[in-house]
Design a protein around this motif. Structure first.
Motif, short mmCIF file in Angstrom:
data_model
loop_
_atom_site.label_atom_id
_atom_site.label_comp_id
_atom_site.label_asym_id
_atom_site.label_seq_id
_atom_site.Cartn_x
_atom_site.Cartn_y
_atom_site.Cartn_z
N TYR A 117 9.34 -13.31 59.82
CA TYR A 117 10.41 -14.20 60.23
C TYR A 117 11.33 -13.60 61.31
CZ TYR A 117 8.98 -16.41 55.86
OH TYR A 117 8.24 -16.98 54.85
N VAL A 118 11.57 -12.31 61.25
CA VAL A 118 12.52 -11.67 62.16
C VAL A 118 11.95 -11.59 63.58
CG1 VAL A 118 13.79 -9.56 62.69
CG2 VAL A 118 13.64 -10.37 60.32
N THR A 119 10.70 -11.22 63.70
CA THR A 119 10.12 -10.91 65.01
C THR A 119 9.22 -12.00 65.59
OG1 THR A 119 8.28 -9.74 63.96
CG2 THR A 119 10.23 -8.43 64.57
N ALA A 120 8.87 -13.00 64.80
CA ALA A 120 7.86 -13.98 65.24
C ALA A 120 8.19 -14.63 66.57
CB ALA A 120 7.66 -15.05 64.16
N LEU A 121 9.34 -15.29 66.68
CA LEU A 121 9.68 -16.01 67.91
C LEU A 121 9.94 -15.07 69.09
CD1 LEU A 121 11.94 -18.91 66.54
CD2 LEU A 121 9.52 -18.98 67.16
N PRO A 122 10.76 -14.01 68.93
CA PRO A 122 10.99 -13.12 70.07
C PRO A 122 9.72 -12.41 70.54
CG PRO A 122 12.69 -12.81 68.41
CD PRO A 122 11.62 -13.66 67.78
N LEU A 123 8.89 -11.94 69.61
CA LEU A 123 7.68 -11.21 69.99
C LEU A 123 6.67 -12.15 70.65
CD1 LEU A 123 6.22 -8.54 70.03
CD2 LEU A 123 5.32 -9.03 67.74
N ALA A 124 6.54 -13.34 70.12
CA ALA A 124 5.63 -14.31 70.73
C ALA A 124 6.09 -14.67 72.13
CB ALA A 124 5.56 -15.57 69.86
N GLY A 125 7.39 -14.81 72.31
CA GLY A 125 7.93 -15.09 73.63
C GLY A 125 7.64 -13.97 74.61
N LEU A 126 7.76 -12.73 74.13
CA LEU A 126 7.48 -11.56 74.98
C LEU A 126 6.01 -11.51 75.38
CD1 LEU A 126 8.08 -8.85 76.30
CD2 LEU A 126 7.89 -7.77 74.03
N VAL A 127 5.13 -11.72 74.42
CA VAL A 127 3.69 -11.66 74.70
C VAL A 127 3.29 -12.75 75.71
CG1 VAL A 127 1.38 -11.94 73.72
CG2 VAL A 127 3.09 -10.60 72.49
N SER A 128 3.75 -13.97 75.47
CA SER A 128 3.39 -15.08 76.38
C SER A 128 3.96 -14.84 77.77
CB SER A 128 3.87 -16.41 75.81
OG SER A 128 5.28 -16.45 75.72
N SER A 129 5.20 -14.35 77.85
CA SER A 129 5.81 -14.08 79.15
C SER A 129 5.05 -12.99 79.90
CB SER A 129 7.27 -13.64 78.97
OG SER A 129 8.04 -14.68 78.40
N THR A 130 4.59 -11.99 79.16
CA THR A 130 3.83 -10.90 79.79
C THR A 130 2.50 -11.41 80.34
OG1 THR A 130 4.82 -9.31 78.24
CG2 THR A 130 2.85 -8.61 79.42
N ILE A 131 1.85 -12.28 79.59
CA ILE A 131 0.58 -12.85 80.05
C ILE A 131 0.79 -13.69 81.31
CG2 ILE A 131 -1.27 -14.49 79.49
CD1 ILE A 131 -0.98 -13.59 76.55
#
Length: 479
Positions: A178-192
């Motif tokens: 719950y803590v990292t799901a949205l921020p980490l997913a945003g980071l991964v997609s932005s990096t791609i």
């Protein structure tokens, strides 16, 4: 307004705003799913704060370089010069973005306590710091696509990015991250997406083409713009910081949901912002430029007020249909936060007059007045009214910005504020007071009040409505 200029304005309003709007539709659609996968509002509040850290950090790191780069790109037609501009801007923001990210990481514990109210969320701060770096360099890497007006690429990537982010975050939420799901997913997609744009635009960037003199010139243009970006950050983000400190992250989550749903008004604002600048400068030498701008300001105002009158009675119903539990409480902030971006649109419409006469400093001072009012009223109202007080403080800040700007420009004879528009403002203000104090819990009375106010607008603008009706009928007959 001449028909040709009306067509120009509408085309820019629709076409150039579509890509930005698409990037916001997917998150709005996914919102009910995300909130159901999270156990409570606290975790959404953490994600919201993380977004604030990223937006603040990247604004500092970019230092206005994006706008300066955009401006200087069109100074010369020489391809080599254009590549020097892009390469020089990229080299600077790469370094500045890295510095800001490193500072956040070095002081990770302190920053976690400051933003998330606990050092145990240092992992979230780490994700935010890396996201700052990625966001900073992305702004420059993506720029050539925008400057070359490659609208299809812009539209596709803005649609794919949020879809990619949620395809990553949903499985993570299902695994209780719950803590990292949205921020980490945003980071991964932005990096791609960053990688994709780097491949597409790689010819525009080379460390061999860095020009120190160009960097200095761009900084002269960009640094004075930084206060404006920081002031916008205060308008958009400081309310969450106040809520977190006074009420806790759970209330930030409720407020964040209300703000996210209210962001549907940003569809209008973003479409306007992407199309307005070209229209404004292409018509600035017209003899009736002041009258033209004043009419657009007034028409956008009445459209904004009409939209809020229509939607406000339905706020409770909308939230009860799509959300459960404490998230439903976000309905109370919806009307205020829906109207706020539309007031920003009005400010930018009239505030562009300062840019037309090449005097940008009054706009910064006026925004400062609104931002200070926002902070002061957050401090005063949150302890009394909770998250509603914060939303009201944001709206008051924008109202003061538009009022001060209107007074200054009218004295400079650069805008005309009609008595009819003052009547529009009065009608909207009366509606808000009666809705909140008397009719808030009574949908029927609230809805009837909104319909009555809409009829008042229709009566005041019957000439314009008749003109639009005749144009539509003429168009249908011609087909």
């Amino acid at each position: 307004m001449a028909v040709s200029r009306a067509k120009l304005f509408i085309e820019n309003f629709l076409v150039y705003g579509l890509g930005s709007v698409m990037s916001k539709i997917v998150p709005l659609i996914m919102l009910p799913i995300v909130t159901r996968l999270m156990p409570n509002t606290f975790y959404y509040g953490l994600s919201d704060i993380s977004n604030i850290v990223v937006s603040f950090g990247s604004s500092i790191a970019v230092m206005g370089m994006y706008d300066a780069m955009f401006r200087m790109f069109f100074d010369k037609e020489d391809l080599g010069y254009k590549k020097e501009v892009c390469s020089s801007a990229f080299s600077f923001v790469f370094f500045s973005g890295l510095v800001v990210a490193v500072v956040l990481l070095v002081f990770k514990g302190l920053c976690s306590q400051l933003f998330f109210s606990s050092e145990k969320y240092s992992q979230l701060l780490t994700i935010s710091a890396v996201s700052v770096f990625v966001s900073t360099i992305s702004s420059i890497i993506i720029a050539p696509t925008r400057m070359l007006n490659k609208r299809k690429i812009f539209l596709v990537t803005n649609t794919v990015t949020p879809i990619l982010a949620y395809s990553i975050s949903i499985p993570m939420l299902m695994h209780k991250m719950y803590v990292t799901a949205l921020p980490l997913a945003g980071l991964v997609s932005s990096t791609i997406i960053l990688g994709i744009f780097y491949v597409l635009n790689t010819d525009w960037f080379s460390f061999k083409k860095i020009n120190k003199n160009l960097i200095k010139e761009m900084l002269k243009l960009g640094i004075p713009l930084m206060p404006t970006f920081l002031l916008y950050w205060i308008f958009n983000s400081c309310d969450r910081i106040f809520i977190a400190k006074y009420l806790g992250n759970a209330q930030v989550g409720i407020y964040g949901i209300g703000a996210r749903v209210a962001s549907i008004s940003q569809f209008i604002y973003v479409a306007f912002a992407n199309g307005w600048q070209y229209f404004a400068f292409s018509t600035m030498k017209s003899d009736d430029q002041v009258e033209l701008t004043s009419n657009i300001f007034e028409y956008l105002g009445v459209i904004s007020f009409s939209a809020i009158l229509v939607l406000t009675p339905f706020s409770d119903i909308i939230f009860r249909i799509f959300f459960k539990g404490d998230y439903v409480k976000g309905a109370i902030v919806f009307p205020y936060l829906f109207l706020a971006p539309l007031l920003l649109m009005l400010y930018q419409t009239e505030g562009n007059q300062f840019l037309v006469i090449k005097k940008t400093w009054p706009g910064t001072l006026i925004l400062t007045v609104g931002a200070v009012a926002n902070v002061v009223f957050n401090y005063l109202l949150i302890p009394v009214l909770g998250i509603e007080g914060s939303a009201l403080a944001t709206l008051i800040g924008y109202i003061m910005t538009v009022i001060v700007c209107s007074i200054v420009l009218q004295r400079m004879k650069l805008i005309i504020i009609s008595k009819r528009f003052l009547g529009d403002c009065a009608i909207t203000g009366v509606f808000f007071v009666f809705w909140r104090i008397v009719f808030n819990k009574n949908f029927v009375l609230s809805f009837l009040l909104s319909i009555f106010m809409i009829f008042c607008f229709a009566f005041m603008y019957k000439k314009e409505l008749l003109f639009i009706k005749n144009k539509i009928c003429g168009f249908i007959k011609s087909k």
